[in-house]
Design a protein around this motif. Structure first.
Motif, PDB file in Angstrom:
ATOM      1  N   GLY A  82       0.387  -1.060   0.059  1.00  0.00           N
ATOM      2  CA  GLY A  82       0.100   0.006  -0.259  1.00  0.00           C
ATOM      3  C   GLY A  82       0.506   0.989  -0.191  1.00  0.00           C
ATOM      4  N   LYS A  83       1.694   0.915  -0.550  1.00  0.00           N
ATOM      5  CA  LYS A  83       2.818   2.418  -0.075  1.00  0.00           C
ATOM      6  C   LYS A  83       2.600   2.912  -1.552  1.00  0.00           C
ATOM      7  CE  LYS A  83       5.007   2.468   3.775  1.00  0.00           C
ATOM      8  NZ  LYS A  83       4.183   1.312   4.774  1.00  0.00           N
ATOM      9  N   ILE A  84       2.894   2.783  -2.363  1.00  0.00           N
ATOM     10  CA  ILE A  84       2.052   3.313  -3.416  1.00  0.00           C
ATOM     11  C   ILE A  84       1.537   3.623  -4.577  1.00  0.00           C
ATOM     12  CG2 ILE A  84       5.073   3.499  -4.022  1.00  0.00           C
ATOM     13  CD1 ILE A  84       4.641   0.618  -5.952  1.00  0.00           C
ATOM     14  N   ALA A  85       0.347   1.811  -4.061  1.00  0.00           N
ATOM     15  CA  ALA A  85      -0.655   2.044  -4.490  1.00  0.00           C
ATOM     16  C   ALA A  85      -1.720   2.594  -3.764  1.00  0.00           C
ATOM     17  CB  ALA A  85      -1.210   0.512  -5.148  1.00  0.00           C
ATOM     18  N   LYS A  86      -2.029   3.942  -3.315  1.00  0.00           N
ATOM     19  CA  LYS A  86      -2.567   5.000  -2.158  1.00  0.00           C
ATOM     20  C   LYS A  86      -3.887   4.972  -2.378  1.00  0.00           C
ATOM     21  CE  LYS A  86       0.923   7.153  -0.228  1.00  0.00           C
ATOM     22  NZ  LYS A  86       2.119   7.046  -1.191  1.00  0.00           N
ATOM     23  N   ALA A  87      -5.449   4.540  -1.132  1.00  0.00           N
ATOM     24  CA  ALA A  87      -6.399   4.515  -1.354  1.00  0.00           C
ATOM     25  C   ALA A  87      -7.069   5.622  -1.574  1.00  0.00           C
ATOM     26  CB  ALA A  87      -6.572   3.437  -0.115  1.00  0.00           C
ATOM     27  N   GLU A  88      -6.355   6.947  -1.159  1.00  0.00           N
ATOM     28  CA  GLU A  88      -6.791   7.710  -0.437  1.00  0.00           C
ATOM     29  C   GLU A  88      -7.025   8.630  -2.864  1.00  0.00           C
ATOM     30  OE1 GLU A  88      -4.676   7.455   0.541  1.00  0.00           O
ATOM     31  OE2 GLU A  88      -2.991   8.274   0.445  1.00  0.00           O
ATOM     32  N   LYS A  89      -6.286   8.112  -3.999  1.00  0.00           N
ATOM     33  CA  LYS A  89      -6.160   8.893  -5.392  1.00  0.00           C
ATOM     34  C   LYS A  89      -7.040   7.768  -5.845  1.00  0.00           C
ATOM     35  CE  LYS A  89      -2.647   8.160  -7.184  1.00  0.00           C
ATOM     36  NZ  LYS A  89      -1.209   7.390  -7.448  1.00  0.00           N
ATOM     37  N   GLU A  90      -7.802   6.317  -5.648  1.00  0.00           N
ATOM     38  CA  GLU A  90      -8.683   6.213  -6.325  1.00  0.00           C
ATOM     39  C   GLU A  90      -9.605   5.085  -6.247  1.00  0.00           C
ATOM     40  OE1 GLU A  90     -10.213   6.261 -10.043  1.00  0.00           O
ATOM     41  OE2 GLU A  90     -10.027   4.344  -9.427  1.00  0.00           O
ATOM     42  N   ILE A  91     -10.879   4.629  -6.478  1.00  0.00           N
ATOM     43  CA  ILE A  91     -11.793   4.563  -5.536  1.00  0.00           C
ATOM     44  C   ILE A  91     -11.722   2.426  -5.976  1.00  0.00           C
ATOM     45  CG2 ILE A  91     -13.901   4.764  -7.327  1.00  0.00           C
ATOM     46  CD1 ILE A  91     -15.789   4.640  -5.168  1.00  0.00           C
ATOM     47  N   PHE A  92     -11.318   2.466  -6.918  1.00  0.00           N
ATOM     48  CA  PHE A  92     -10.847   0.995  -7.583  1.00  0.00           C
ATOM     49  C   PHE A  92      -9.511   0.227  -6.186  1.00  0.00           C
ATOM     50  CE2 PHE A  92     -13.790   1.883 -10.777  1.00  0.00           C
ATOM     51  CZ  PHE A  92     -14.952   1.577 -10.395  1.00  0.00           C
ATOM     52  N   ILE A  93      -8.492   1.504  -6.232  1.00  0.00           N
ATOM     53  CA  ILE A  93      -7.440   0.811  -5.385  1.00  0.00           C
ATOM     54  C   ILE A  93      -8.167   0.904  -3.935  1.00  0.00           C
ATOM     55  CG2 ILE A  93      -4.850   1.331  -4.865  1.00  0.00           C
ATOM     56  CD1 ILE A  93      -4.927   3.484  -6.904  1.00  0.00           C
ATOM     57  N   ALA A  94      -9.331   1.667  -3.271  1.00  0.00           N
ATOM     58  CA  ALA A  94     -10.019   1.593  -2.210  1.00  0.00           C
ATOM     59  C   ALA A  94      -9.914   0.531  -2.106  1.00  0.00           C
ATOM     60  CB  ALA A  94     -10.412   2.851  -1.865  1.00  0.00           C
ATOM     61  N   LEU A  95     -11.278  -0.549  -2.961  1.00  0.00           N
ATOM     62  CA  LEU A  95     -12.104  -1.338  -3.117  1.00  0.00           C
ATOM     63  C   LEU A  95     -11.417  -2.507  -2.315  1.00  0.00           C
ATOM     64  CD1 LEU A  95     -15.180  -1.397  -3.150  1.00  0.00           C
ATOM     65  CD2 LEU A  95     -14.496  -1.679  -5.550  1.00  0.00           C
ATOM     66  N   ASN A  96      -9.828  -2.406  -3.529  1.00  0.00           N
ATOM     67  CA  ASN A  96      -8.940  -3.297  -3.199  1.00  0.00           C
ATOM     68  C   ASN A  96      -8.254  -3.453  -1.735  1.00  0.00           C
ATOM     69  OD1 ASN A  96      -6.235  -4.712  -3.781  1.00  0.00           O
ATOM     70  ND2 ASN A  96      -7.382  -5.710  -5.196  1.00  0.00           N
ATOM     71  N   THR A  97      -8.098  -2.274  -1.722  1.00  0.00           N
ATOM     72  CA  THR A  97      -6.892  -2.664  -0.490  1.00  0.00           C
ATOM     73  C   THR A  97      -7.971  -3.164   0.744  1.00  0.00           C
ATOM     74  OG1 THR A  97      -6.051  -0.743  -1.046  1.00  0.00           O
ATOM     75  CG2 THR A  97      -5.619  -0.930   1.010  1.00  0.00           C
ATOM     76  N   VAL A  98      -9.309  -2.298   0.828  1.00  0.00           N
ATOM     77  CA  VAL A  98     -10.460  -3.255   1.821  1.00  0.00           C
ATOM     78  C   VAL A  98     -10.527  -3.782   2.104  1.00  0.00           C
ATOM     79  CG1 VAL A  98     -12.337  -2.534   3.263  1.00  0.00           C
ATOM     80  CG2 VAL A  98     -11.360  -0.181   1.897  1.00  0.00           C
ATOM     81  N   SER A  99     -10.664  -5.065   0.863  1.00  0.00           N
ATOM     82  CA  SER A  99     -11.263  -6.420   0.910  1.00  0.00           C
ATOM     83  C   SER A  99     -10.825  -7.232   0.146  1.00  0.00           C
ATOM     84  CB  SER A  99     -12.205  -6.566   0.245  1.00  0.00           C
ATOM     85  OG  SER A  99     -12.659  -5.598  -1.629  1.00  0.00           O
ATOM     86  N   PHE A 100      -9.115  -6.382   0.094  1.00  0.00           N
ATOM     87  CA  PHE A 100      -8.357  -8.008  -0.783  1.00  0.00           C
ATOM     88  C   PHE A 100      -8.478  -8.801  -0.458  1.00  0.00           C
ATOM     89  CE2 PHE A 100      -4.463  -5.681   0.852  1.00  0.00           C
ATOM     90  CZ  PHE A 100      -4.058  -7.292   1.786  1.00  0.00           C
ATOM     91  N   THR A 101      -8.457 -10.397  -1.061  1.00  0.00           N
ATOM     92  CA  THR A 101      -8.914 -11.739  -0.085  1.00  0.00           C
ATOM     93  C   THR A 101      -7.203 -12.638   0.127  1.00  0.00           C
ATOM     94  OG1 THR A 101      -9.950 -12.781  -1.723  1.00  0.00           O
ATOM     95  CG2 THR A 101     -11.564 -12.693  -0.442  1.00  0.00           C
TER      96      THR A 101
END
Ligand SMILES: Nc1ncnc2c1ncn2[C@@H]1O[C@H](COP(=O)(O)OP(=O)(O)OP(=O)(O)O)[C@@H](O)[C@H]1O
Ligand SMILES: [Mg+2]
Lengths: 251, 432
Positions: free
Chosen positions: B132-151
């Motif tokens: 999560g250091k470079i794929a920042k959740a606050e930048k993009e909704i689909f990154i956020a969605l992934n970060t919240v719920s990647f299995t």
């Protein structure tokens, strides 16, 4: 070999061929001459199968097949070869690569096995030497960046590779220097046999010094208006087309 | 009590709520809760969102999905997804979970290939520093969605001076209808390390499934990473994927995106070139058919001098398919002596196929060599006739022209077996 009867063809509702009759037998060389725009390239395109031209009347028989009924590729596989007046550049498609595909598709069509890589390379070597085509050109993209003369030489190289029964050379001599002309003619003559035939479309008697025709036809306004022996070409060279045009004013 | 109408986002988040991450270590829980916070503020893009201008997400977000909430990997046969004649390490992600049963890894010292879920549990792992250091959740909704719920996903680490001998092939497969899979890949290549990765996104009966994947790549000094992304989800299927790349000095990063199928595919590719002497290649071939919608957004950000980037995107769009290309290259004031080339070429096979192509260069340095271009055309009918006149069938003629067209986009694939595999896939596609 080839029997053209009363062939009419149009493009965009404009009639270009207006009743062509021509018979070519195995072993013969026919020359077709005629003023610009008279329909020479149209005739060769129709024979090769260009879909833009609509055949409105007439028939073409090629060794017992209805030529007009065949797709362009099947015509080629049956042995018709057209050397284009303006060869197309195809970036990214290598000359030898596409020729290998062509040879193998022709072989498959006739129920023969694919050519072995070694035999193919030997063939490329032999035929490119025949037309003195730089082997580097053989492996480059089809006609891309070729000079006008190199393109024409490449057409004859392809002809040599494919060994057609009927070759139609549409102004293959235009743009060739004297040496190239001789080389191309030598190529054509070497490939000549009692089993195949050639139609040479040209504006110049000069080529016919090298490739000696059995018949010379004059195409004017979509019809063959005069047929003679090789001396007709000399006469045309001397007198131009006016006398033929005036003999055919009703056209 | 009042009930506010549920938004599409609420519905999607709700479907993921049964996932339980409470046994994860603190760093991961913090990452997820920060992403959840971000998700509260983010919304699905609309036609007014510039970054998503040509891509309507209705097809994805108007559906209800279910999520597989535990690692219950069905017995499946993935041999049809392996690359013929390629000796590779094989990792399979099924419905979002790393499969221990289907794993085929040849151990090599200095090479770590692990389930991301397991790697998170290990305190000494590099994962806690990088995830999560470079794929920042606050930048993009689909990154956020992934970060919240990647299995689950794959964590790959290549130690200093180690060259991973066999390519790593990640087969990311969905077997269930209407499933949402959030998967994540984390790659670290340390100083002088090198690795080649293939990730195939495929379906095995997973109709109308949605794969939302995120991959992060960290390249240290002199590292070399080649990532080949193969998107081939057949039938109705949706995929959004984000690759985030960080390059240190003299590193080489290559990404090849091969999109062969997918109803709606969106690729977000973001590369920060933050040191001197780097090479970056981004190549792609995308084939659209029926009403496929394939959208490629790429950003290369040159922050430091003396770097080269090269981008070649080639599309062939058939039927009613739509392609989108938006490639941005930034050359920042410090990034003198940058060479940046970008090109997007498209062939439309029908009158109904569409491409929206927008190459963009933003240059703030003066001593640079940059160019970009975009072309769209049809196959040259005269050339096809010329080939036919030599005895080549129309289909083979089209094939020859297409393989000529895509050739330079395949040049950066250095795995020969993969190149052949893609060639064959494309050839059979156009000989049908
Ligand atoms: N695609 C086309 N659309 C409209 N007219 C055409 C088309 N192709 C050929 N023509 C016309 O058909 C006529 C015959 O053309 P063709 O190319 O067959 O002549 P040619 O005898 O080969 O001439 P040249 O000696 O100049 O090569 C010309 O008037 C030409 O303009
Ligand atoms: Mg002509």
């Amino acid at each position: 070999m080839l029997k053209i009867k009363n062939l009419h063809a149009s493009i965009e509702d404009k009639e270009i061929l207006r009743g062509i009759n021509l018979e070519v037998k195995a072993g013969e060389v026919h020359a077709i001459m005629g003023p610009n725009g008279s329909g020479k390239s149209t005739l060769s395109a129709v024979l090769a199968g260009r879909e833009e031209y609509e055949v409105t009347e007439g028939s073409v028989d090629f060794d017992g097949n209805d030529l007009l009924d065949l797709s362009p590729e099947d015509r080629a596989r049956e042995g018709v070869f057209l050397a284009f007046q303006y060869p197309i550049e195809i970036p990214g498609v290598s000359n030898v690569n596409f020729l290998k595909t062509a040879i193998n598709e022709k072989r498959a069509y006739h129920g023969e096995e694919a050519i072995a890589a070694k035999d193919f390379l030997a063939l490329v070597k032999e035929k490119s030497a025949l037309v003195e085509l730089d082997p580097k050109l053989a492996s480059r993209s089809v006609n891309e960046g070729f000079s006008g003369g190199e393109k024409k030489r490449n057409e004859i190289f392809q002809m040599a590779m494919l060994e057609p029964k009927l070759s139609i050379l549409d102004e293959t001599d235009s743009g060739l220097d004297i040496d190239a002309l001789r080389i191309v003619a030598k190529g054509v003559n070497t490939l000549k046999s009692p089993k195949n035939a050639t139609i040479v479309i040209t504006h110049y008697q000069r080529l016919l010094d090298y490739i000696v025709p059995d018949f010379v036809h004059v195409l004017y306004n979509g019809r063959i208006v005069k047929t003679g022996g090789k001396e007709l070409a000399l006469e045309l060279e001397e007198k131009g087309y006016d006398w033929i045009k005036s003999e055919n004013v009703e056209l | 009590m009042t009930t506010a109408a549920l938004t599409k986002k609420d519905i999607l988040v709700e479907s993921l709520s049964q996932l339980d991450f409470s046994n994860e270590p603190t760093f991961a829980q913090e990452l997820r809760s920060k992403a959840k916070e971000a998700l509260n503020h983010l919304d699905f893009p609309t036609s007014k969102t510039e970054y998503w201008k040509y891509t309507r997400l209705g097809k994805i977000i108007n559906k209800t999905y279910f999520v597989q909430n535990k690692n219950a990997v069905p017995q499946i046969d993935v041999t049809s997804f392996t690359i013929p004649n390629l000796d590779s390490n094989i990792v399979v992600l099924v419905n979002g979970y790393y499969s221990d049963e289907l794993l085929r890894i040849a151990p090599q010292s200095g090479v770590t290939i692990k389930s991301l879920k397991n790697a998170i549990q290990q305190p000494d792992s590099f994962v806690s520093n990088k995830l999560g250091k470079i794929a920042k959740a606050e930048k993009e909704i689909f990154i956020a969605l992934n970060t919240v719920s990647f299995t689950d996903g794959v964590a790959i680490n290549i130690d200093k001076n180690v060259a991973c001998e066999k390519p790593i092939h990640v087969i990311n497969v969905v077997t269930e209808k209407n499933l949402i899979a959030n998967t994540r890949v984390l790659v670290q290549a340390k100083d002088n390390a090198s690795v080649k990765i293939i990730e195939s996104f495929v379906n095995l009966g997973g109709a109308e499934s949605f794969t939302n994947s995120v991959a992060e790549f960290f390249l240290s000094v002199n590292a070399q990473v080649e990532y080949n992304k193969l998107q081939n989800k057949e039938g109705e299927s949706y995929q959004i994927s984000t690759e985030q790349v960080y390059q240190e000095a003299n590193s080489h990063f290559t990404i090849n995106t091969i999109t062969l199928d997918g109803t709606l595919v969106r690729n977000n590719l973001n590369i920060d070139v933050d040191a001197e002497g780097c090479e970056t290649n981004l190549n792609s071939i995308y084939l659209g058919k029926e009403s496929n919608h394939i959208d490629n957004h790429t950003i290369v950000d040159h922050l430091k001098p003396n770097c080269n980037s090269n981008e070649v995107y080639k599309g062939i769009l058939d039927d009613n398919s739509v392609g989108v290309f938006n490639g941005k290259v930034f050359v920042r004031p410090d990034a003198q002596k940058t060479n940046a080339f970008q090109q997007n070429n498209n062939i439309l096979l029908t009158d109904n196929a569409v491409i929206n192509s927008k190459p963009e260069l933003e240059i703030y340095a003066d001593d640079v060599k940059c160019s970009h271009g975009s072309t769209t055309g049809q196959l040259d009918e005269e050339a096809i006739f010329y080939l036919q006149a030599r005895g080549i069938s129309k289909k083979s003629a089209i094939n020859l022209m297409i393989s000529a067209f895509i050739k330079d986009a395949l040049e950066t694939i250095t795995i020969e077996a993969l190149k052949n595999y893609i060639d064959t896939k494309i050839e059979t596609r156009f000989t049908k």
